[in-house]
Design a protein around this motif. Sequence first.
Motif, PDB file in Angstrom:
ATOM      1  N   SER A 168      -1.937 -20.879   6.770  1.00 34.70           N
ATOM      2  CA  SER A 168      -1.922 -19.504   5.850  1.00 34.70           C
ATOM      3  C   SER A 168      -0.545 -18.931   5.882  1.00 34.70           C
ATOM      4  N   TYR A 169       0.861 -19.190   6.527  1.00 34.45           N
ATOM      5  CA  TYR A 169       1.551 -18.301   6.527  1.00 34.45           C
ATOM      6  C   TYR A 169       2.063 -18.772   5.206  1.00 34.45           C
ATOM      7  N   ASN A 170       3.442 -17.627   4.895  1.00 35.59           N
ATOM      8  CA  ASN A 170       3.956 -18.043   3.476  1.00 35.59           C
ATOM      9  C   ASN A 170       4.928 -17.347   3.213  1.00 35.59           C
ATOM     10  N   THR A 171       6.393 -17.595   3.255  1.00 32.63           N
ATOM     11  CA  THR A 171       7.258 -16.943   3.402  1.00 32.63           C
ATOM     12  C   THR A 171       7.084 -15.675   1.748  1.00 32.63           C
ATOM     13  N   SER A 172       7.141 -16.399   1.200  1.00 27.84           N
ATOM     14  CA  SER A 172       6.622 -15.803  -0.505  1.00 27.84           C
ATOM     15  C   SER A 172       5.677 -14.133  -0.131  1.00 27.84           C
ATOM     16  N   ILE A 173       5.465 -14.174   0.800  1.00 29.81           N
ATOM     17  CA  ILE A 173       4.989 -12.777   1.164  1.00 29.81           C
ATOM     18  C   ILE A 173       5.162 -11.369   1.079  1.00 29.81           C
ATOM     19  N   TYR A 174       6.413 -11.683   1.932  1.00 29.30           N
ATOM     20  CA  TYR A 174       7.070 -10.618   1.703  1.00 29.30           C
ATOM     21  C   TYR A 174       7.429  -9.617   0.743  1.00 29.30           C
ATOM     22  N   GLN A 175       7.919 -10.755  -0.033  1.00 30.36           N
ATOM     23  CA  GLN A 175       8.584 -10.659  -1.744  1.00 30.36           C
ATOM     24  C   GLN A 175       7.211  -9.516  -2.244  1.00 30.36           C
ATOM     25  N   LEU A 176       5.845 -10.270  -1.944  1.00 27.72           N
ATOM     26  CA  LEU A 176       4.790  -9.556  -2.576  1.00 27.72           C
ATOM     27  C   LEU A 176       4.253  -8.820  -2.319  1.00 27.72           C
ATOM     28  N   ILE A 177       4.117  -8.585  -0.876  1.00 24.46           N
ATOM     29  CA  ILE A 177       3.351  -6.976  -0.817  1.00 24.46           C
ATOM     30  C   ILE A 177       4.124  -5.980  -1.442  1.00 24.46           C
ATOM     31  N   PRO A 178       5.427  -5.609  -1.334  1.00 26.94           N
ATOM     32  CA  PRO A 178       5.475  -4.425  -2.246  1.00 26.94           C
ATOM     33  C   PRO A 178       5.807  -4.269  -3.749  1.00 26.94           C
ATOM     34  N   LYS A 179       4.733  -5.359  -4.519  1.00 24.38           N
ATOM     35  CA  LYS A 179       4.247  -6.082  -5.926  1.00 24.38           C
ATOM     36  C   LYS A 179       3.057  -5.637  -5.748  1.00 24.38           C
ATOM     37  N   ILE A 180       2.802  -5.655  -4.846  1.00 21.95           N
ATOM     38  CA  ILE A 180       0.821  -5.841  -4.529  1.00 21.95           C
ATOM     39  C   ILE A 180       0.342  -3.840  -4.540  1.00 21.95           C
ATOM     40  N   LYS A 181       1.387  -3.217  -3.301  1.00 21.82           N
ATOM     41  CA  LYS A 181       1.145  -2.203  -3.204  1.00 21.82           C
ATOM     42  C   LYS A 181       1.187  -1.448  -4.322  1.00 21.82           C
ATOM     43  N   GLN A 182       2.636  -1.413  -5.296  1.00 20.27           N
ATOM     44  CA  GLN A 182       2.335  -0.337  -6.216  1.00 20.27           C
ATOM     45  C   GLN A 182       1.879  -0.498  -7.680  1.00 20.27           C
ATOM     46  N   ARG A 183       0.834  -1.863  -7.240  1.00 21.08           N
ATOM     47  CA  ARG A 183      -0.158  -2.242  -8.117  1.00 21.08           C
ATOM     48  C   ARG A 183      -1.220  -1.478  -7.798  1.00 21.08           C
ATOM     49  N   LEU A 184      -1.274  -1.773  -6.909  1.00 25.55           N
ATOM     50  CA  LEU A 184      -2.566  -0.688  -5.533  1.00 25.55           C
ATOM     51  C   LEU A 184      -2.319   0.837  -6.034  1.00 25.55           C
ATOM     52  N   GLU A 185      -1.652   0.986  -6.157  1.00 26.83           N
ATOM     53  CA  GLU A 185      -0.877   2.863  -6.015  1.00 26.83           C
ATOM     54  C   GLU A 185      -1.650   2.797  -7.581  1.00 26.83           C
ATOM     55  N   LYS A 186      -0.948   2.285  -8.723  1.00 28.10           N
ATOM     56  CA  LYS A 186      -1.218   2.836 -10.069  1.00 28.10           C
ATOM     57  C   LYS A 186      -2.922   2.689 -10.502  1.00 28.10           C
ATOM     58  N   ALA A 187      -3.443   1.790  -9.552  1.00 29.54           N
ATOM     59  CA  ALA A 187      -4.888   1.723  -9.881  1.00 29.54           C
ATOM     60  C   ALA A 187      -5.065   2.554  -9.442  1.00 29.54           C
ATOM     61  N   ARG A 188      -5.758   3.287  -8.048  1.00 27.05           N
ATOM     62  CA  ARG A 188      -5.604   4.417  -7.250  1.00 27.05           C
ATOM     63  C   ARG A 188      -5.575   5.700  -8.038  1.00 27.05           C
ATOM     64  N   SER A 189      -4.083   5.347  -8.774  1.00 27.84           N
ATOM     65  CA  SER A 189      -4.008   7.161  -9.163  1.00 27.84           C
ATOM     66  C   SER A 189      -4.627   6.889 -10.697  1.00 27.84           C
ATOM     67  N   SER A 190      -4.923   6.272 -11.352  1.00 26.53           N
ATOM     68  CA  SER A 190      -5.767   6.239 -12.573  1.00 26.53           C
ATOM     69  C   SER A 190      -7.469   5.319 -12.156  1.00 26.53           C
ATOM     70  N   ASN A 191      -7.667   6.480 -10.911  1.00 28.46           N
ATOM     71  CA  ASN A 191      -9.675   5.685 -10.434  1.00 28.46           C
ATOM     72  C   ASN A 191      -9.470   4.498 -11.299  1.00 28.46           C
ATOM     73  N   GLU A 192      -8.770   3.695 -10.628  1.00 26.75           N
ATOM     74  CA  GLU A 192      -9.343   2.298 -11.294  1.00 26.75           C
ATOM     75  C   GLU A 192     -10.398   1.635  -9.873  1.00 26.75           C
ATOM     76  N   PRO A 193     -11.195   0.582 -10.317  1.00 21.71           N
ATOM     77  CA  PRO A 193     -11.878   0.244  -8.821  1.00 21.71           C
ATOM     78  C   PRO A 193     -11.307  -0.979  -8.099  1.00 21.71           C
ATOM     79  N   VAL A 194     -11.172  -0.416  -6.541  1.00 17.37           N
ATOM     80  CA  VAL A 194     -10.321  -1.567  -5.904  1.00 17.37           C
ATOM     81  C   VAL A 194     -11.347  -2.152  -5.021  1.00 17.37           C
ATOM     82  N   ILE A 195     -11.246  -3.115  -5.143  1.00 19.92           N
ATOM     83  CA  ILE A 195     -11.874  -4.143  -4.464  1.00 19.92           C
ATOM     84  C   ILE A 195     -10.851  -5.244  -3.593  1.00 19.92           C
TER      85      ILE A 195
END
Length: 162
Positions: free
Chosen positions: A18-45
């Motif tokens: 499952s190693y995937n070189t694109s993950i290094y660019q994906l992590i910060p983008k998902i982290k930013q989306r996660l922070e947005k969800a948390r700041s707006s009290n959106e449920p995260v699963i």
Amino acid sequence: MLFIIDMQNQLLDLTYDSYNTSIYQLIPKIKQRLEKARSSNEPVIFTKDIPIQYKDSKQAEHSAFQLLTQLKPLADELVVTKHSYSMSPENLLLIKDKFNHKAERIELVGVETNQCILANTITLQSTFPTSKIIVDTSLISGRKNALSALELLAGFKVDVKH
């Protein structure tokens, strides 16, 4: 609702398929989306994929199968363990019971577009048939047949953002 699909340590380990070189660019983008969800009290699963052969064994606790520390769930966020491409019916019912009132919009981010993103999107669409389902291509990664999977999802009336 935000679903973060299978963002686990094995993605960064060269010894795993499952190693995937694109993950290094994906992590910060998902982290930013996660922070947005948390700041707006959106449920995260979060989903965590543990191969069926390791179910109920010590190997299931191996660090490779743990969620990435950069995207660590908070205590009130749900982590669903799955043993195949998609969440189990029991987990889907749990999610529906807990979050049905907040399910008008469901977004999936994470890995393996042609397998786990595809399978979980379809099962969530079946579980929440009136919800708007979104897959943003900048927040997912897939190694094989990703474009075909996105075309298939679009055919299922999923909002595929490019």
